[in-house]
Motif scaffolding. Structure first.
Motif, short mmCIF file in Angstrom:
data_model
loop_
_atom_site.label_atom_id
_atom_site.label_comp_id
_atom_site.label_asym_id
_atom_site.label_seq_id
_atom_site.Cartn_x
_atom_site.Cartn_y
_atom_site.Cartn_z
N GLY A 116 27.61 109.23 -7.88
CA GLY A 116 27.90 107.93 -8.48
C GLY A 116 27.28 106.76 -7.73
O GLY A 116 26.48 106.94 -6.81
N TYR A 117 27.66 105.56 -8.17
CA TYR A 117 27.08 104.34 -7.59
C TYR A 117 27.50 104.21 -6.12
O TYR A 117 28.61 104.57 -5.74
CB TYR A 117 27.56 103.10 -8.36
N SER B 51 21.80 105.43 -9.20
CA SER B 51 22.50 105.04 -10.43
C SER B 51 21.96 105.80 -11.64
O SER B 51 22.43 105.62 -12.76
CB SER B 51 22.43 103.54 -10.65
N ILE C 251 25.03 113.21 -10.36
CA ILE C 251 26.13 113.55 -11.25
C ILE C 251 25.62 113.97 -12.63
O ILE C 251 25.99 115.01 -13.16
CB ILE C 251 27.09 112.35 -11.38
N SER D 138 30.06 114.78 -14.19
CA SER D 138 30.86 113.56 -14.35
C SER D 138 32.36 113.88 -14.39
O SER D 138 33.18 113.05 -14.02
CB SER D 138 30.43 112.77 -15.59
N LEU E 193 33.86 113.39 -10.87
CA LEU E 193 33.68 112.13 -10.14
C LEU E 193 35.03 111.50 -9.78
O LEU E 193 35.25 111.05 -8.65
CB LEU E 193 32.84 111.17 -10.99
N VAL F 108 35.99 105.03 -9.29
CA VAL F 108 35.25 105.23 -10.54
C VAL F 108 35.44 104.03 -11.48
O VAL F 108 34.53 103.66 -12.22
CB VAL F 108 35.67 106.56 -11.21
N MET G 52 32.99 101.46 -10.52
CA MET G 52 31.68 101.79 -11.10
C MET G 52 31.64 101.40 -12.58
O MET G 52 30.65 100.82 -13.06
CB MET G 52 31.40 103.29 -10.96
N VAL H 286 26.55 110.07 -15.34
CA VAL H 286 27.31 109.54 -14.20
C VAL H 286 28.78 109.31 -14.56
O VAL H 286 29.65 110.07 -14.12
CB VAL H 286 26.73 108.22 -13.62
N LEU H 287 29.06 108.29 -15.33
CA LEU H 287 30.46 107.92 -15.57
C LEU H 287 31.09 108.83 -16.60
O LEU H 287 30.50 109.12 -17.64
CB LEU H 287 30.54 106.46 -16.02
#
Lengths: 477, 477
Positions: free
Chosen positions: A207-208, B217, B437, B442, B445, B453, B456, B474-475
């Protein structure tokens, strides 16, 4: 202090105090109830928590909360946010750009009571500390385990403060800056929530990179309440070389050659003749009043000896002279202490004057030219302006010594500092290598980073829509 | 390709294509007008730009735009954003977690035509490159100047892609990861604006660390269009040691001791007996089928020799045997090539199977225990699951070889990977040390980073309110 005492005597407000007396009384009462004597509103404690280290005027907070735990920090932030009262994190107050000032009033959150080392994971070369731990305190604890924390900004700053300003110092050339040293942080965000930005693994792609986002955010996005930092083995051997040069340009060329040959210096510091003169007097040394490089090597006995010889050859190639005695352990300690005291020594060059701390950092190919221009213009202005530099990184500090009672001189000094920052930016560098933006440099941020400043603003707005966290710092108004 | 061709034959859509055919036709026409033949919608080019490296199903984009400049990237982003069409950046497609898939459809922005090295600043140990430059391409150019770029993820990836995934590889233990290697980037943001995150100074404390925010990112906050990266001098000498151990635990203890003594290894790689067997066959080597450490040293002749001896003594202390021939230059090249081919070698252990790339990273004190558990559970499941690791960082890859036609096996493999990720997190580590990720992780995370999270998510929302940039990565959804 009783609740009545807190509310009956409203403290003097900042220039632009943005909340009402009623709001303040509610906040003060609430914090007093929770923190007791650890919430204080006396003049001297407030003034001590405004900015005093350099020339920026002191803007004291309305009160000071000595937090003892992450939960307390979160409580303070939530309480303040509910009444639009700013919160300003405070370590030991050694920052140099007005970071701890309270221009809109508010509560200084003093983290010095949160000074426990929570875990030393020797096998993993990391430790977990509270933000009020200072670097010297940590290194005393680590010594028995053969470990040390390398970042050394001179002052015995707290790790929380060093993280918040992305500090570095003399040995960043070898070990990196706080950015490279922090594995993760725990932080209280503007909404009072508590987050942890990472686990304890030495690297991660998960992640970031919120760890890096908080490092250097100067308390404007959150208050760091815990840090997991990297450690290093104490080197088997340490060696030093001091070398004088005819000109700054020759010294700078020697630095470039040292980096080019890949000589792994742990520190490589440049001092200009003015600083050498001040240091000789202040610390009873007798270097030639000429550009001086102080260099340190860390490694095995063999490696240190090899690198010292290599560096001495480079010095000779560039017309320099090595100072024979600089490598005895006693002399080395004395010299590096003198280097750390160079700021105080420099102030004696003009008793009663204030030093305007500057902090530009340029590509090292530009170093000699930039130092030369900085010296020339200081001379033209008639300033006494000693220079020291962490030159392996291209970072150097010009310290114009200014009479703060002389309006014209102050004006010319401000103009000089502005010119210096723009000159560094023009050369591909930055207005701040390690001190941060704070109040003093926000005017240069857009000049340096253009529309990237809008991205910073969008992040600030997203995480702190109330602008409760250290307002007036980093981002231009 | 004509404009008519682009719009007359709408390409197959992704599972959840989120825009209308009309929107797509407008976007395709606009991109064709600007890019001509560099905008393509053929099946094979689209499929090639979906994810194919590992087991994640291919979700091709609707079209592929081969950008030739930053301005073109900005044009593509603005065009897509105006019609809610996602943009997915693409380098050479070597990522491992579905990063380049287009689950909601959209345009793959292929940056491989932007492959110029714009400047090599030898004195400053940096260079400025376009994102499509690959690491091998760069190192060929740098060789004559005695410089190299150290990050080596195995594949000949682009620097843009390596930055976007915060990649590292075998020599991160010495040189760091992409996070440490990038001085600044230029990027196109979701709103089509172009920003530069920093100047060229080696360190800076100027504002929020947007460079680090964009690194890792994964194209969800912006498309990196230029990078300024650090370089290093090619070491005077390189030395290698290979050592076999009775158990993984002994090898891991030897790694910890090596780090503890501060031996500056440039690489320290662990291969389990399965990988060694595969590598012996694939690359015609004859190591004992036992846990193997491959170690490399960079430095002066003296330093390398000293560190090799020190490491050999550590090996002996931990019951290991060094392999005598491993240090001849030819043998060293052959062995490290074999190490880089270990992924392909491992696949031969079960012909026809797919490898499920995993990427956990734990504190090195937890390494032996975590590898032991990973092996044990793989054995219990009956999986062939070779292991290699960048063990100086605590990062290791278990590669279960799975029959993708066997539903039950796939189900158990997914469960194994989930367990592995959670085990790493439980041990204070991360589910991804260097792959990122993407789509694949994801779900882990939040387990790893909790409410961080949400931070983010707030940043993503602030910079990309339309979720136009690489959605589904990612998210967590």
């Amino acid at each position: 202090m009783t609740i009545a005492a807190a509310s009956s005597s409203p403290p003097p407000k900042g220039d632009l105090r943005r909340f009402s007396n009623e709001a303040w009384e509610t906040v003060a009462r609430t914090l007093s109830e929770r923190l007791g004597a650890r919430f204080q509103i006396g003049d001297s404690v407030r003034e001590q928590h405004g900015h005093t280290t350099t020339w920026i005027p002191n803007q004291p907070p309305d009160g000071v909360a000595f937090a003892a735990s992450t939960d307390e920090v979160a409580f303070i932030v939530r309480t303040c946010a509910a009444h639009d009262v700013p919160v300003i994190p405070f370590g030991v107050g050694t920052s140099l750009e007005g970071h701890v000032n309270a221009p809109e009033g508010g509560v200084s959150v003093d983290l010095s009571h949160m000074n426990q080392v929570l875990a030393i994971n020797a096998h993993d070369f990391d430790c977990v500390v509270q933000p009020g731990v200072t670097r010297k305190q940590l290194n005393v604890l680590l010594r028995d385990q053969g470990l040390f924390f390398p970042i050394d900004p001179g002052a015995d700053a707290t790790l929380g403060g060093m993280a918040a300003t992305r500090a570095s110092g003399t040995n960043a050339v070898r070990y990196g800056t706080m950015k490279n040293m922090i594995i993760s942080v725990e932080a209280v965000l503007p909404n009072g929530s508590i987050v942890r930005t990472g686990q304890r693994a030495r690297k991660s792609s998960a992640g970031y990179d919120l760890t890096s986002l908080l490092i250097g955010s100067e308390g404007t996005l959150g208050i760091i309440t815990e840090l997991t930092v990297r450690l290093f083995g104490i080197p088997e051997a340490v060696g030093s070389v001091a070398a004088s040069f005819g000109t700054i340009a020759e010294a700078a060329e020697a630095v470039i050659a040292t980096m080019q040959y890949g000589v792994p210096v742990a520190r490589i510091e440049l001092l200009d003749p003015l600083t050498v003169r001040a240091m000789n007097d202040y610390s009873n040394l007798n270097f030639d009043e000429a550009p001086l490089l102080l260099v340190e090597f860390h490694g095995s006995e063999t490696a240190v000896a090899e690198h010292q010889e290599l560096f001495k050859a480079i010095v000779e190639d560039h017309g320099g002279n090595t100072v024979p005695s600089a490598n005895s352990p006693e002399e080395r300690t004395r010299i590096w202490q003198a280097r750390h005291d160079a700021y105080w020594a420099s102030l004696t060059l003009r008793p009663g004057a204030k030093g305007l701390s500057t902090d530009i950092c340029v590509p090292i190919s530009q170093l000699a030219a930039c130092i030369g221009k900085a010296q020339k213009r200081a001379e033209d202005e008639g300033f006494i302006a000693p220079i020291v530099g962490h030159v392996g990184d291209g970072n150097f500090h010009v310290l114009p010594l200014i009479d703060m009672d002389n309006e014209d001189e102050i004006k010319r000094a401000r103009s000089y500092v502005g010119w210096l920052n723009e000159m560094a930016i023009e050369a591909g560098g930055t207005c701040t290598g390690e001190h941060g933006i704070g109040q003093g440099k926000s005017a240069y941020l857009r000049r340096e980073l253009g529309d990237a400043v809008d991205v910073m603003g969008a992040i600030k707005q997203a995480l702190d829509p109330q602008n409760i966290m250290n307002p007036g710092k980093v981002l231009p108004a």
